[in-house]
Design an enzyme around this catalytic site. Structure first.
Site, PDB file in Angstrom:
ATOM      1  N   GLN A 206       0.836  -1.197   0.000  1.00  0.00           N
ATOM      2  CA  GLN A 206       0.000   0.000   0.000  1.00  0.00           C
ATOM      3  C   GLN A 206       0.871   1.246   0.000  1.00  0.00           C
ATOM      4  O   GLN A 206       0.359   2.348  -0.069  1.00  0.00           O
ATOM      5  CB  GLN A 206      -0.891   0.015   1.259  1.00  0.00           C
ATOM      6  CG  GLN A 206      -1.919  -1.083   1.307  1.00  0.00           C
ATOM      7  CD  GLN A 206      -2.627  -1.166   2.650  1.00  0.00           C
ATOM      8  OE1 GLN A 206      -2.546  -2.185   3.331  1.00  0.00           O
ATOM      9  NE2 GLN A 206      -3.331  -0.114   3.053  1.00  0.00           N
ATOM     10  N   PHE A 237      -5.789  -4.223   3.294  1.00  0.00           N
ATOM     11  CA  PHE A 237      -6.557  -4.031   4.529  1.00  0.00           C
ATOM     12  C   PHE A 237      -5.715  -3.432   5.650  1.00  0.00           C
ATOM     13  O   PHE A 237      -6.016  -3.645   6.819  1.00  0.00           O
ATOM     14  CB  PHE A 237      -7.218  -5.349   4.970  1.00  0.00           C
ATOM     15  CG  PHE A 237      -8.098  -5.957   3.910  1.00  0.00           C
ATOM     16  CD1 PHE A 237      -9.265  -5.306   3.528  1.00  0.00           C
ATOM     17  CD2 PHE A 237      -7.751  -7.129   3.261  1.00  0.00           C
ATOM     18  CE1 PHE A 237     -10.083  -5.845   2.524  1.00  0.00           C
ATOM     19  CE2 PHE A 237      -8.558  -7.671   2.264  1.00  0.00           C
ATOM     20  CZ  PHE A 237      -9.726  -7.025   1.887  1.00  0.00           C
ATOM     21  N   ARG A 319      -6.129   7.337  17.007  1.00  0.00           N
ATOM     22  CA  ARG A 319      -7.437   7.232  16.352  1.00  0.00           C
ATOM     23  C   ARG A 319      -8.450   6.576  17.291  1.00  0.00           C
ATOM     24  O   ARG A 319      -9.616   6.955  17.313  1.00  0.00           O
ATOM     25  CB  ARG A 319      -7.330   6.467  15.026  1.00  0.00           C
ATOM     26  CG  ARG A 319      -8.598   6.535  14.173  1.00  0.00           C
ATOM     27  CD  ARG A 319      -8.413   5.985  12.766  1.00  0.00           C
ATOM     28  NE  ARG A 319      -7.934   6.976  11.828  1.00  0.00           N
ATOM     29  CZ  ARG A 319      -8.699   7.854  11.171  1.00  0.00           C
ATOM     30  NH1 ARG A 319     -10.012   7.863  11.350  1.00  0.00           N
ATOM     31  NH2 ARG A 319      -8.165   8.712  10.348  1.00  0.00           N
ATOM     32  N   GLU A 724     -12.841   2.452   5.073  1.00  0.00           N
ATOM     33  CA  GLU A 724     -12.814   1.896   6.427  1.00  0.00           C
ATOM     34  C   GLU A 724     -14.108   2.041   7.237  1.00  0.00           C
ATOM     35  O   GLU A 724     -14.465   1.126   7.986  1.00  0.00           O
ATOM     36  CB  GLU A 724     -11.684   2.547   7.233  1.00  0.00           C
ATOM     37  CG  GLU A 724     -10.300   2.267   6.709  1.00  0.00           C
ATOM     38  CD  GLU A 724      -9.292   3.176   7.389  1.00  0.00           C
ATOM     39  OE1 GLU A 724      -9.252   4.379   7.050  1.00  0.00           O
ATOM     40  OE2 GLU A 724      -8.566   2.698   8.256  1.00  0.00           O
TER      41      GLU A 724
END
Ligand code: MTE
Ligand code: LUZ
Ligand code: MOS
Length: 771
Positions: A206, A237, A319, A724
């Protein structure tokens, strides 16, 4: 700026199939392992640690070297440069150096004539370890203050005081498990030496730019000497955001030393043993609330299983902290988060990136509050929602960002109606009253998910657009395709800008020699960032063509229209390709770069306050389950989902993302269980022991819709990210299971149910609350 006629908008907002759909289903889509092998290609395999924590006294690799087909063996000492693949903090060796910190840690690489021979040889190593004490659980790590990063804390108001003075209080411990990414294509890198100490690496990643950095530093060569390319991934993912680095680094080291092409392809078991997963979280919480169920104060400690190194654990925990609110206004909060250092795989990004682990805790608290007050959980949820956008008192998050795009009231109201929530609640109560063994449960859960990298500087992207003389268009951007449809959406944006059909636009492999210094395709920002960058590039070409068109066709540049493969100006229309050819002869530049940086973001990591997100994506789901209270088996009967993709660029792709994320999140919360044995070995390292959802686990009745909305933020065509956030929708499955269990005690007791709610866990919870 030039004018666009409405019909040319057809390429965005339309349900075009994934640009590689036909290639995917016909087996002609190329993945890294499908690349034709260059003559002389060798294959590497890794030797893995069998100890969770130990000093390496001696590695006897003679038998490995002498094994059939073996060309060479390399260890930490062989790196010309840095033996490091930590993305933020340099605490992550590519190959273990003197000490091992988890079972599965790579110790050495063996290169052989074939993949099979390399794997066989790797098993022949004799390692002499001096065992050290291992920490295998986050709570044990916390007791010893074993962290990979300093603890974080975020407070607003006075939570302790608010809780102490609240009419009702709850407190407890809870946990959610980790999750293996289980991309279908495993980790792989194929390194091919180039002239003058250069290195080409094809890698399933990614983050090609980060792979370029790791390879350049490992080989002690400049970044311009390393080219990393990724055509597509068979899924990432999050698992290939930072952790493709180990594979890229090892393949490049072997290729550089031998000056021969080397491929390193992970076997599934090795992949699962070596790489990090979603962080498991352990919580200690206290909350105070009033008679209606309004939350007055929350105090939380979150312990995450970081594993042996920091990797992305810091931003993941950030987060989580920033998503404790989920869709709810929390006036007084006190959050502490610790990234616990354990002697297990270094955990990393996984769809949601800590957001799900933050948000599910408040849902768990609300579930208990509702049961305690004898209310429908939906009513308690609604009571706690952020205020509507004009409600000044209740629209600022605990980290200080003002919520200006709240649609959760309308969205949930629509879903409540369309799913027939109240009637089904009544029908389920009736069913349960006469069904002693099978019990049904229902839950509606909402989500609000912040969009942007919470590390501000990562919110940038670049693109290159080339228009060729036949009018065909080639696009390269910094994002990577992992099945999510990024390339399709970017192609739609470019086609729209130039007024050409989608078939005129082709997107090339991601390549560090084309767009430099890119961010990972992550944080669901792929389309937001690269779509805007590609649009900027296409706009420059369009503006140059418009200026030229006005001179040859008449009219003024600002009035030139681009649509349906035509360019019109001053009452004259020509084919796009025709004008392009003329523009070339007139020496007009027909290619351009484009750049985008998300505006208005800031973040103070110390106080954990600021404006980390560009906007929020909202959604909600209703799930109905049936649980067999004698066996713990269960089934999702029906799921109704409403997701806010803003002005969707491609409704078909967005719905696919919502469905996939829903099922993936359901797996996380139910059947997917990671188990480490007493010596720290992950025992669930293959599909035989680690159970991801199958097609048969999808609900027969699955109703996914997109909420009609337009992004308030100036995002690409006012769309919203989708990668997401829908992973949070299957919270509804978990709480529906909990609701079904609670019915065995007439909803008078809180089922002690951790996540994942495996059948065993369900049965234990049933037995714990049954009279
Ligand atoms: N969809 C597919 N098919 N495969 C994937 O690997 N990764 C998810 C999501 N959807 C993924 C996926 C994750 S973790 C992210 S961050 C986003 O896609 C990244 O892509 P985007 O930003 O372009 O949405
Ligand atoms: N922040 C974030 C990040 O919100 N999502 C990510 O995927 C990420 N990756 C690296 C650093 N920060
Ligand atoms: Mo996704 S976890 O941000 O790669």
């Amino acid at each position: 700026m030039t004018k666009q006629n409405e019909t040319s908008w057809a390429e965005v907002g339309k349900s075009h199939p994934h640009e590689s759909a036909v290639l995917h289903v016909s087996g002609r889509a190329n993945y890294t392992d499908d690349m034709p092998e260059t003559q002389g290609t060798l294959h590497a395999a890794l030797g893995l640690s069998t100890q969770a924590h130990a000093l390496i006294r001696h590695m006897d690799l003679n038998a490995v070297r002498q094994a059939q087909g073996v060309i060479a063996v390399f260890t930490a000492r062989d790196f010309p440069g840095s033996n490091q693949c930590g993305p933020i903090i340099k605490d992550d060796p590519i190959l273990a150096d003197g000490v091992v910190e988890y079972v599965g840690q790579p110790l050495f690489a063996v290169v052989a004539r074939s993949h099979e021979l390399a794997r066989r040889a790797a098993r022949l190593a004799k390692i002499d370890y001096e065992t050290l004490p291992a920490i295998l659980h986050p709570r044990a790590a916390h007791e010893q203050q074993s962290y990979v990063l300093p603890p974080m804390s975020l407070t607003r108001g006075d939570a302790q005081h608010a809780i102490a003075n609240a009419p009702h209080r709850i407190s407890g411990e809870w946990q959610v498990g980790g999750q293996e990414q289980f991309y279908l294509e495993g980790q792989i890198a194929y390194a091919i030496p180039q002239e003058a100490d250069g290195m080409y690496v094809a890698c399933s990643t990614q983050h090609p730019s980060e792979m370029q950095h790791v390879v350049a530093h490992a080989l002690a060569i400049p970044l311009h000497s390393v080219q990393v390319e990724c055509r597509r991934m068979g899924g990432g993912f999050g698992g290939k955001e930072s952790q493709s680095a180990l594979w890229a680094g090892v393949a490049a080291l072997c290729a550089f030393k031998l000056q021969r092409p080397v491929k390193l392809r992970a076997d599934r078991d090795d992949d699962m043993l070596v790489t990090g997963k979603r962080h498991e979280f352990h919580y200690d919480y206290e909350a105070g609330y009033n008679d209606e169920g309004l939350i007055l104060g929350v105090k939380v400690q979150m312990l995450s299983r970081a594993g042996f190194s920091a990797d992305l654990s810091g931003p993941v925990a950030t987060r989580a902290v920033c998503h404790l609110d989920n869709a709810y206004f929390l006036s007084d909060v006190d959050i502490r988060a610790m990234c616990c250092k354990t002697n297990t795989q270094s955990n990393t990004a996984f769809r949601g990136f800590g957001g799900p682990q933050g948000a599910i805790l408040i849902e768990h608290i609300i579930d208990d509050i509702a049961r305690h007050l004898g209310k429908d959980a939906l009513d308690v949820r609604r009571l706690n929602f952020y205020g509507r956008n004009d409600d000044e008192g209740r629209n600022v998050t605990h980290y200080g960002q003002k919520v200006v795009d709240n649609v959760i009231h309308e969205l949930v109201a629509e879903l409540e109606q369309s799913s027939d929530y109240r009637a089904r609640r009544a029908a389920i109560a009736k069913f349960n009253a006469t069904s002693p063994v099978l019990k049904k449960g229902l839950a509606l859960t909402p989500h609000k998910f912040g969009i942007a990298f919470n590390v501000t500087h990562l919110n940038q992207a670049g693109a290159l657009v080339h228009v060729y003389l036949d009018g065909s268009v080639l696009v390269n951007h910094g994002g990577t395709e992992m099945g999510q449809g990024l390339n399709t959406k970017v192609a739609q944006v470019v086609a729209h800008e130039l007024g050409v059909p989608l078939s005129a636009v082709r997107i090339t492999a991601t390549d560090t020699t084309k767009v430099a210094n890119t961010s990972a395709t992550a944080a669901s920002t792929g389309t937001d960032l690269n779509g805007k960058a590609a649009q900027a590039a296409a706009r420059q070409i369009r503006d140059r063509l418009a200026t030229y068109a006005a001179t040859t066709l008449g009219g003024v540049a600002s009035e030139v229209s681009f649509s349906d493969g035509n360019i019109s100006s001053g009452g004259n229309t020509v084919l796009f390709s025709e004008l392009v050819q003329k523009a070339y002869l007139a020496r007009v530049q027909l290619w351009s770069d484009g750049f985008y940086a998300t505006p208005d973001l800031h973040w103070d990591g110390k106080s954990m306050k600021g404006n980390p997100f560009s906007y929020y994506a909202y959604g909600a789901a209703v799930s109905e389950v049936v649980v067999d209270t004698l066996t713990g088996e269960w089934k999702l009967l029906r799921a109704d989902v409403l997701y806010d993709a803003g002005n969707s660029l491609n409704p078909a792709i967005d719905k696919g993302q919502v469905e996939g994320a829903f099922i993936q999140g359901m797996g996380w919360l139910t059947t997917e269980e990671l188990v480490w044995n007493a010596s720290g070995k992950l025992t669930t390292h293959a599909p035989s022991t680690y159970k991801i959802p199958a097609i048969s686990d999808c609900p027969e009745d699955f109703r996914v819709s997109l909420f009609k909305n337009k992004n308030v933020a100036d995002s690409i065509h006012r769309s919203k990210a989708v990668g997401e956030p829908p992973l949070l929708l299957p919270f509804s499955v978990f709480f529906a299971i909990r609701d079904a269990i609670a019915s065995v005690a007439d909803h008078q007791r809180h089922p002690p149910l951790p996540a994942p709610a495996t059948s065993e866990a369900i049965l234990r919870a049933v037995n714990a609350i049954r009279d």
